[in-house]
Scaffold this motif. Structure first.
Motif, mmCIF file in Angstrom:
data_model
loop_
_atom_site.group_PDB
_atom_site.id
_atom_site.type_symbol
_atom_site.label_atom_id
_atom_site.label_comp_id
_atom_site.label_asym_id
_atom_site.label_seq_id
_atom_site.Cartn_x
_atom_site.Cartn_y
_atom_site.Cartn_z
ATOM 1 N N LYS A 58 0.846 -1.197 0.000
ATOM 2 C CA LYS A 58 0.000 0.000 0.000
ATOM 3 C C LYS A 58 0.878 1.242 0.000
ATOM 4 O O LYS A 58 1.928 1.276 0.653
ATOM 5 C CB LYS A 58 -0.917 -0.015 1.220
ATOM 6 N N GLY A 62 -3.946 6.327 -1.758
ATOM 7 C CA GLY A 62 -4.856 5.208 -1.936
ATOM 8 C C GLY A 62 -4.409 4.174 -2.958
ATOM 9 O O GLY A 62 -5.165 3.240 -3.255
ATOM 10 N N GLU A 64 -2.195 1.015 -4.455
ATOM 11 C CA GLU A 64 -1.586 -0.213 -3.991
ATOM 12 C C GLU A 64 -1.060 -0.976 -5.203
ATOM 13 O O GLU A 64 -1.424 -0.683 -6.343
ATOM 14 C CB GLU A 64 -2.580 -1.069 -3.198
ATOM 15 N N LYS A 78 -5.957 0.979 -7.903
ATOM 16 C CA LYS A 78 -6.660 1.878 -6.990
ATOM 17 C C LYS A 78 -8.136 1.546 -7.080
ATOM 18 O O LYS A 78 -8.675 1.400 -8.188
ATOM 19 C CB LYS A 78 -6.400 3.345 -7.339
#
Lengths: 116, 114
Positions: A58, A62, A64, A78
């Motif tokens: 992560k 937001g 990853e 995302k």
């Protein structure tokens, strides 16, 4: 030698939809993997990196990314795209066992456009 | 932490002239890197320093290019006898010492050779 492929020059996604930007890599040993984002006429901003351990990493804003060793992939994801995510995204690799070399090898970049 | 800074941000020069760019890394970072980015491509590694020692140079770094980091703080990249093919964005990055460390990039210097 190490290399990165970003197979899509451009990805278009509607605002609020999930997004994926693809990356595959090649190294002789084990990789360190990175994602950076570049806005127009700006330098690169670090998003996230995979070093070891958990395959799901992560990062900032937001985002990853999932490391898949068998497929030599490190796709950026995302869950819900924002218009402000529109930018150029670069995947980069460094060979962990690369004889002391610290150079990053980058892909050509993927332009992400989030449509309102 | 003020980030990596580069000066100038833009440079226009005529073919054959010499140019010099400066990079100031994040203050506690021992490693400093130079990359070049041309239009539509990802950054390509040029060279890196650990403290004042230049430890690695790419084959892209021709004899016309020279980089220094005399006191282990800021670095300069000089291009002599510029060519139109030198037109690019020159990016500087810095990192701490350690195999896992992240490279943080500056805003770049955009060079246009006429």
């Amino acid at each position: 030698a190490q290399s990165v492929a970003q197979p899509e020059d451009q990805v278009n996604v509607a605002e609020g939809n999930p997004l994926t930007v693809k990356c595959t890599y090649s190294v002789s040993g084990n990789p360190y993997l990175f994602w950076y984002v570049q806005y127009p006429n700006r330098g690169l901003q670090f998003l996230l990196k995979y070093i070891t351990g958990d395959n799901l990493v992560k990062g900032s804003y937001g985002f990853e990314a999932e490391f898949n060793k068998s497929q030599t992939s490190f796709h950026l994801k995302k869950p819900s795209a924002l218009v402000s995510d529109s930018a150029l995204y670069f995947c980069a690799v460094r060979d962990r066992g690369g004889a002391g070399s610290y150079q990053l090898t980058f892909g050509k970049g993927t332009k992400l456009s989030v449509i309102p | 932490d003020t980030g990596v800074s580069q000066d100038p941000r833009h440079k226009i020069t005529k073919r054959g002239q010499n140019v010099t760019f400066r990079c100031d890394p994040i203050s506690e970072h021992n490693r400093l890197y130079w990359y070049r980015q041309t239009l539509g491509q990802g950054p390509e590694f040029l060279t890196y320093f650990q403290n004042e020692a230049q430890l690695e140079k790419s084959r892209l770094l021709s004899d016309r290019f020279s980089a220094e980091r005399p006191k282990g703080s800021f670095s300069t990249l000089e291009i002599q006898r510029t060519e139109q093919g030198d037109s690019a964005m020159y990016l500087c990055a810095s990192s701490s010492v350690g195999a896992q460390e992240t490279q943080y990039f500056g805003p770049g210097t955009r060079l246009l050779v006429l």
